[in-house]
Design a protein around this motif. Structure first.
Motif, PDB file in Angstrom:
ATOM      1  N   ARG A 122      -3.495   1.879   5.734  1.00  7.94           N
ATOM      2  CA  ARG A 122      -2.494   1.360   6.671  1.00  7.94           C
ATOM      3  C   ARG A 122      -3.118   1.084   8.033  1.00  7.94           C
ATOM      4  O   ARG A 122      -2.864   0.038   8.637  1.00  7.94           O
ATOM      5  CB  ARG A 122      -1.320   2.332   6.778  1.00  7.94           C
ATOM      6  N   ARG A 123      -3.960   1.999   8.511  1.00  8.85           N
ATOM      7  CA  ARG A 123      -4.653   1.762   9.797  1.00  8.85           C
ATOM      8  C   ARG A 123      -5.557   0.537   9.692  1.00  8.85           C
ATOM      9  O   ARG A 123      -5.602  -0.286  10.602  1.00  8.85           O
ATOM     10  CB  ARG A 123      -5.477   2.993  10.194  1.00  8.85           C
ATOM     11  N   PHE A 124      -6.288   0.418   8.580  1.00  9.16           N
ATOM     12  CA  PHE A 124      -7.182  -0.716   8.376  1.00  9.16           C
ATOM     13  C   PHE A 124      -6.402  -2.028   8.433  1.00  9.16           C
ATOM     14  O   PHE A 124      -6.765  -2.948   9.171  1.00  9.16           O
ATOM     15  CB  PHE A 124      -7.913  -0.580   7.025  1.00  9.16           C
ATOM     16  N   TYR A 125      -5.329  -2.144   7.659  1.00  8.97           N
ATOM     17  CA  TYR A 125      -4.569  -3.394   7.628  1.00  8.97           C
ATOM     18  C   TYR A 125      -3.934  -3.698   8.976  1.00  8.97           C
ATOM     19  O   TYR A 125      -3.924  -4.860   9.405  1.00  8.97           O
ATOM     20  CB  TYR A 125      -3.515  -3.354   6.519  1.00  8.97           C
ATOM     21  N   GLU A 126      -3.448  -2.694   9.658  1.00 10.37           N
ATOM     22  CA  GLU A 126      -2.863  -2.925  10.978  1.00 10.37           C
ATOM     23  C   GLU A 126      -3.918  -3.422  11.963  1.00 10.37           C
ATOM     24  O   GLU A 126      -3.651  -4.323  12.762  1.00 10.37           O
ATOM     25  CB  GLU A 126      -2.160  -1.661  11.473  1.00 10.37           C
ATOM     26  N   ARG A 127      -5.144  -2.888  11.891  1.00  7.81           N
ATOM     27  CA  ARG A 127      -6.244  -3.386  12.737  1.00  7.81           C
ATOM     28  C   ARG A 127      -6.600  -4.825  12.401  1.00  7.81           C
ATOM     29  O   ARG A 127      -7.102  -5.558  13.254  1.00  7.81           O
ATOM     30  CB  ARG A 127      -7.482  -2.498  12.584  1.00  7.81           C
ATOM     31  N   THR A 165       0.859  -1.172   0.000  1.00  8.36           N
ATOM     32  CA  THR A 165       0.000   0.000   0.000  1.00  8.36           C
ATOM     33  C   THR A 165       0.901   1.229   0.000  1.00  8.36           C
ATOM     34  O   THR A 165       2.071   1.143   0.350  1.00  8.36           O
ATOM     35  CB  THR A 165      -0.976   0.004   1.201  1.00  8.36           C
ATOM     36  N   PHE A 166       0.379   2.335  -0.433  1.00  5.28           N
ATOM     37  CA  PHE A 166       1.175   3.554  -0.469  1.00  5.28           C
ATOM     38  C   PHE A 166       1.351   4.096   0.947  1.00  5.28           C
ATOM     39  O   PHE A 166       0.415   4.061   1.750  1.00  5.28           O
ATOM     40  CB  PHE A 166       0.526   4.597  -1.381  1.00  5.28           C
ATOM     41  N   GLN A 167       2.528   4.604   1.237  1.00 10.47           N
ATOM     42  CA  GLN A 167       2.787   5.141   2.570  1.00 10.47           C
ATOM     43  C   GLN A 167       1.830   6.273   2.918  1.00 10.47           C
ATOM     44  O   GLN A 167       1.424   6.415   4.071  1.00 10.47           O
ATOM     45  CB  GLN A 167       4.235   5.632   2.678  1.00 10.47           C
ATOM     46  N   MET A 183       5.695   6.181  -6.131  1.00  9.85           N
ATOM     47  CA  MET A 183       5.271   6.744  -4.856  1.00  9.85           C
ATOM     48  C   MET A 183       5.744   5.826  -3.731  1.00  9.85           C
ATOM     49  O   MET A 183       5.636   4.608  -3.847  1.00  9.85           O
ATOM     50  CB  MET A 183       3.735   6.850  -4.806  1.00  9.85           C
ATOM     51  N   PRO A 184       6.254   6.400  -2.628  1.00 10.70           N
ATOM     52  CA  PRO A 184       6.699   5.577  -1.506  1.00 10.70           C
ATOM     53  C   PRO A 184       5.604   4.613  -1.057  1.00 10.70           C
ATOM     54  O   PRO A 184       4.429   4.994  -0.944  1.00 10.70           O
ATOM     55  CB  PRO A 184       7.019   6.601  -0.416  1.00 10.70           C
ATOM     56  N   ASP A 185       6.013   3.354  -0.840  1.00 15.16           N
ATOM     57  CA  ASP A 185       5.019   2.354  -0.466  1.00 15.16           C
ATOM     58  C   ASP A 185       5.466   1.555   0.739  1.00 15.16           C
ATOM     59  O   ASP A 185       6.560   1.762   1.277  1.00 15.16           O
ATOM     60  CB  ASP A 185       4.664   1.453  -1.659  1.00 15.16           C
ATOM     61  N   ALA A 186       4.582   0.673   1.193  1.00 17.41           N
ATOM     62  CA  ALA A 186       4.827  -0.126   2.393  1.00 17.41           C
ATOM     63  C   ALA A 186       4.350  -1.551   2.136  1.00 17.41           C
ATOM     64  O   ALA A 186       3.242  -1.757   1.635  1.00 17.41           O
ATOM     65  CB  ALA A 186       4.079   0.472   3.580  1.00 17.41           C
ATOM     66  N   HIS A 187       5.185  -2.511   2.488  1.00 16.13           N
ATOM     67  CA  HIS A 187       4.858  -3.934   2.371  1.00 16.13           C
ATOM     68  C   HIS A 187       4.382  -4.401   3.743  1.00 16.13           C
ATOM     69  O   HIS A 187       5.072  -4.209   4.747  1.00 16.13           O
ATOM     70  CB  HIS A 187       6.107  -4.701   1.932  1.00 16.13           C
ATOM     71  N   TYR A 188       3.204  -5.017   3.759  1.00 17.86           N
ATOM     72  CA  TYR A 188       2.625  -5.582   4.973  1.00 17.86           C
ATOM     73  C   TYR A 188       2.440  -7.083   4.797  1.00 17.86           C
ATOM     74  O   TYR A 188       2.235  -7.567   3.682  1.00 17.86           O
ATOM     75  CB  TYR A 188       1.255  -4.955   5.266  1.00 17.86           C
ATOM     76  N   GLY A 246      -4.484  -7.128  11.685  1.00 14.14           N
ATOM     77  CA  GLY A 246      -3.403  -8.011  12.082  1.00 14.14           C
ATOM     78  C   GLY A 246      -2.200  -8.040  11.156  1.00 14.14           C
ATOM     79  O   GLY A 246      -1.294  -8.864  11.347  1.00 14.14           O
ATOM     80  N   PHE A 247      -2.155  -7.160  10.173  1.00 14.45           N
ATOM     81  CA  PHE A 247      -0.998  -7.091   9.274  1.00 14.45           C
ATOM     82  C   PHE A 247       0.138  -6.358   9.985  1.00 14.45           C
ATOM     83  O   PHE A 247      -0.096  -5.397  10.719  1.00 14.45           O
ATOM     84  CB  PHE A 247      -1.349  -6.357   7.978  1.00 14.45           C
ATOM     85  N   GLN A 248       1.356  -6.822   9.724  1.00 19.59           N
ATOM     86  CA  GLN A 248       2.552  -6.209  10.289  1.00 19.59           C
ATOM     87  C   GLN A 248       3.368  -5.578   9.164  1.00 19.59           C
ATOM     88  O   GLN A 248       3.509  -6.170   8.090  1.00 19.59           O
ATOM     89  CB  GLN A 248       3.406  -7.266  10.995  1.00 19.59           C
ATOM     90  N   LEU A 249       3.920  -4.421   9.429  1.00 17.82           N
ATOM     91  CA  LEU A 249       4.777  -3.749   8.462  1.00 17.82           C
ATOM     92  C   LEU A 249       6.063  -4.549   8.285  1.00 17.82           C
ATOM     93  O   LEU A 249       6.723  -4.898   9.266  1.00 17.82           O
ATOM     94  CB  LEU A 249       5.091  -2.329   8.928  1.00 17.82           C
ATOM     95  N   VAL A 250       6.422  -4.835   7.032  1.00 14.66           N
ATOM     96  CA  VAL A 250       7.648  -5.563   6.712  1.00 14.66           C
ATOM     97  C   VAL A 250       8.740  -4.574   6.326  1.00 14.66           C
ATOM     98  O   VAL A 250       9.847  -4.618   6.858  1.00 14.66           O
ATOM     99  CB  VAL A 250       7.411  -6.578   5.569  1.00 14.66           C
ATOM    100  N   VAL A 251       8.428  -3.673   5.394  1.00 21.16           N
ATOM    101  CA  VAL A 251       9.425  -2.723   4.906  1.00 21.16           C
ATOM    102  C   VAL A 251       8.712  -1.566   4.208  1.00 21.16           C
ATOM    103  O   VAL A 251       7.613  -1.731   3.689  1.00 21.16           O
ATOM    104  CB  VAL A 251      10.434  -3.409   3.942  1.00 21.16           C
ATOM    105  N   THR A 252       9.358  -0.415   4.220  1.00 21.35           N
ATOM    106  CA  THR A 252       8.893   0.713   3.411  1.00 21.35           C
ATOM    107  C   THR A 252       9.944   0.956   2.331  1.00 21.35           C
ATOM    108  O   THR A 252      11.119   0.645   2.515  1.00 21.35           O
ATOM    109  CB  THR A 252       8.697   1.987   4.249  1.00 21.35           C
TER     110      THR A 252
END
Length: 149
Positions: free
Chosen positions: A116-121, A108-110, A139-144, A123-129
């Motif tokens: 990001r809030r939805f996925y974290e709720r 997802t995009f940073q 565009m800067p992104d984030a792997h969950y 149970g997804f964990q951030l792997v890397v940005t």
């Protein structure tokens, strides 16, 4: 509150899925560059998403209100009509995709704080940005990642 239904998508759903994808991206992610035409969006879903992915759709009031597309252990698409945000549609679509998967990854995009809030709720964990150099939008992104307990 109106109810919605979930089901696996069929090829006949593809045009509506492509339209909803474009609508949600332009409405909720206005900072993204518009890189493709609606015709190119349709071709992408026809040639790449529907042949290789498990696609689920949510419908209410006789129209498409959300969809999720996953292949192997990747959630590639989860889009919900903004009028239906916060009403359980995204969670239901995500649950349908997770049913038989022990693990699920996504990008997802940073700047997409709502996602990001939805996925974290969920149970997804951030792997890397990243700086976004590896995605089409640049565009800067984030792997969950989510892993079943």
């Amino acid at each position: 509150m109106p109810r919605f239904t979930l089901r696996r998508a069929t090829l006949s759903d593809m045009p509506a899925v492509a339209r909803l994808n474009r609508y949600v991206r332009t409405t909720c992610l206005p900072y993204l560059p518009d890189l493709h035409t609606p015709e190119e969006d349709l071709a992408f879903f026809r040639d790449h998403v529907f042949p290789t992915s498990e696609v689920w759709i949510a419908r209410a009031e006789e129209r498409l209100i959300g969809f999720a597309g996953a292949r192997l252990d990747w959630l590639d698409h989860l889009y919900v009509d903004p009028a239906w945000h916060g009403r359980g549609v995204g969670q239901a679509l995500l649950s349908a995709v997770r049913t038989d998967r022990p693990e699920l990854n996504l990008w997802t995009f940073q700047d997409n704080a709502q996602a990001r809030r939805f996925y974290e709720r969920q149970g997804f964990q951030l792997v890397v940005t990243t700086d976004g150099s590896g995605n089409e939008e640049r565009m800067p992104d984030a792997h969950y990642r989510w892993v079943r307990d």
